[in-house]
Write a protein that holds these residues in place. Structure first.
Motif, short mmCIF file in Angstrom:
data_model
loop_
_atom_site.label_atom_id
_atom_site.label_comp_id
_atom_site.label_asym_id
_atom_site.label_seq_id
_atom_site.Cartn_x
_atom_site.Cartn_y
_atom_site.Cartn_z
N UNK A 185 69.40 32.65 38.07
CA UNK A 185 69.90 31.33 38.46
C UNK A 185 68.85 30.61 39.30
N UNK A 186 68.15 31.36 40.16
CA UNK A 186 67.09 30.77 40.95
C UNK A 186 66.00 30.17 40.08
N UNK A 187 65.55 30.91 39.08
CA UNK A 187 64.54 30.40 38.16
C UNK A 187 65.07 29.22 37.35
N UNK A 188 66.34 29.33 36.96
CA UNK A 188 66.97 28.28 36.16
C UNK A 188 67.05 26.97 36.94
N UNK A 189 67.48 27.06 38.19
CA UNK A 189 67.64 25.85 38.99
C UNK A 189 66.28 25.23 39.33
N UNK A 190 65.25 26.07 39.51
CA UNK A 190 63.90 25.55 39.73
C UNK A 190 63.40 24.85 38.47
#
Length: 434
Positions: free
Chosen positions: A141-146
């Motif tokens: 999710x962190x990579x996705x939101x970035x």
């Protein structure tokens, strides 16, 4: 005041009132783009855009305030960015449903959502997800939101040759870069409210750059648009067809795992996850978005979900329902101050989104990489979320690969019945998916 604090799970000895306020404002500003984007997308189905703005704000306020009081968690809810596109472009355009029929589908989905939440089906699914996959979900999710932040600013763009590539240095992209660097500097210097200030400063910088557009005769205040053109405009014609039943099932699966994935990721960042992996008040959090989805359908909006942008408020120190309460109040205020909130360009929020990605990626270090049967599904979960641009698809593929590897390496004791049933449903979903 003390009654309100207790109702929101706010403890003055553990939480800071100022911090919770800043966290709520940060979360709202980071996700406020939905107030502009959701009406724009759903209007392509033929719905009234002004009414859609009101429906979006009210539905988001209802769901988020419910979560604040029921779950007492610092999360916010609003119409799902993936499912609003599904509503407008798949249901209404590709599949030929009218927007009235599509709203009826959303209503039924919301009612089923409430039922399966009440009977703990969603909580059972959440409890069945292994710890390593939970860590992978959080990092993914962190990579996705970035990635969303980079895409919204035009820093990353599509390419027919390489699928994605570095975009041109347009004013929007330059503002996005400024927002990212500025947010990084402020956070590195440990400035309280760094993400919030980053959004505000970037929005102001965008004015002379021409990215933040001030309309002619602009006024900061306006009366809310009437929701009557789309309120409870349901059409149940042909609802009992197999086609519609599969549509409802698909919506349920996507929404369940989008919400579960987001809740897992956000809970990891708040530090509330218990030793056994359980999340306090998770049923109440799920119930609030189920009720919000039903209320949203009645107002004329698409499915409500928990927003991964809530991580920006958590990064600012939000830990109680007071953060969500502030977000809900901002959605109500936005009904009257829509011209102000619509000014914030998506590029100005890129800094917050990228920095949240940086903060969430630390979950990777908790994954057991020395065991391939654990590392492989975790990797598939993370990379699929980004490449498929879907939290749900990342979870689907992660669970499927986990079950397959465990069964094929004689580690069947690691696989519970819920995971097997889910895997079968995922396979059927992918087979029937257009």
């Amino acid at each position: 005041m003390k009654i309100l604090e207790k109702a929101l799970g706010f403890d003055p000895s553990k939480h800071s009132f100022r911090t919770e306020l800043i966290a709520g404002a940060t979360t709202f500003l980071t996700m406020s783009y939905i107030l502009a984007v959701n009406p724009s997308i759903l209007a392509d189905s033929g719905m009234d855009k002004g009414a859609l703005f009101t429906a979006t704000a009210v539905a988001s306020a209802i769901a988020t305030l419910l979560l604040a009081f029921m779950a007492k968690l610092p999360f916010a809810q609003a119409p799902s960015m993936g499912l609003n596109a599904f509503f407008a472009y798949t249901l209404c355009q590709a599949m030929g449903y009218s927007w009235e029929q599509s709203l009826a589908i959303m209503l039924i989905e919301g009612i089923i959502f409430i039922a399966i939440t009440f009977f703990n089906v969603r909580e059972l699914i959440l409890a069945s997800i292994p710890k390593n996959l939970r860590y992978a979900i959080s990092a993914g999710i962190g990579m996705f939101i970035a990635f969303i932040g980079l895409k919204n600013a035009g820093i990353i763009v599509s390419s027919p040759a390489t699928y994605v590539t570095l975009g041109a240095f347009t004013p929007t992209a330059i503002l996005g870069i400024i927002a990212i660097v500025l947010s990084g500097i402020l956070m590195a210097r440990k400035v309280k409210g760094s993400l919030f200030y980053g959004i505000v400063i970037a929005t102001l910088i965008g004015i002379p750059m021409g990215v933040t557009v001030l309309p002619k005769d602009w006024l900061p205040v306006s009366m809310p648009h009437s929701v009557s053109p789309i309120f409870c405009k349901f059409d149940f014609t042909g609802f009992l067809s197999l086609k519609t039943c599969l549509v409802v099932l698909s919506l349920l699966m996507v929404n369940i795992f989008d919400t579960i994935g987001t809740l897992v990721g956000l809970a990891e960042k708040t530090g509330i996850v218990k030793q056994d992996g359980s999340i306090p008040n998770v049923k109440e959090a799920m119930m609030s978005d189920a009720i919000g989805t039903t209320a949203g359908a009645m107002l004329g909006s698409s499915t409500i979900t928990t927003y991964i942008e809530s991580a920006s408020g958590i990064a600012e120190g939000g830990r109680s329902g007071l953060t969500a309460f502030v977000v809900g109040l901002f959605f109500i205020v936005s009904l009257f101050l829509s011209p102000i909130f619509l000014l914030i360009p998506s590029a100005a929020t890129s800094g917050a989104l990228v920095l949240v990605g940086v903060l969430m990626i630390d979950s990777v270090q908790k994954i057991e990489f020395n065991d391939v049967s654990e590392a492989f599904p975790a990797f598939i979960t993370m990379i699929t979320m980004v490449l498929c641009y879907s939290i749900a698809d990342g979870i689907y593929m992660g669970i499927l690969s986990y079950v397959i590897l465990k069964l094929c390496t004689s580690q069947w004791k690691s696989v519970n019945l819920t995971l097997v049933i889910l895997s079968i449903l995922f396979v059927l979903y992918f087979i029937t998916k257009d």
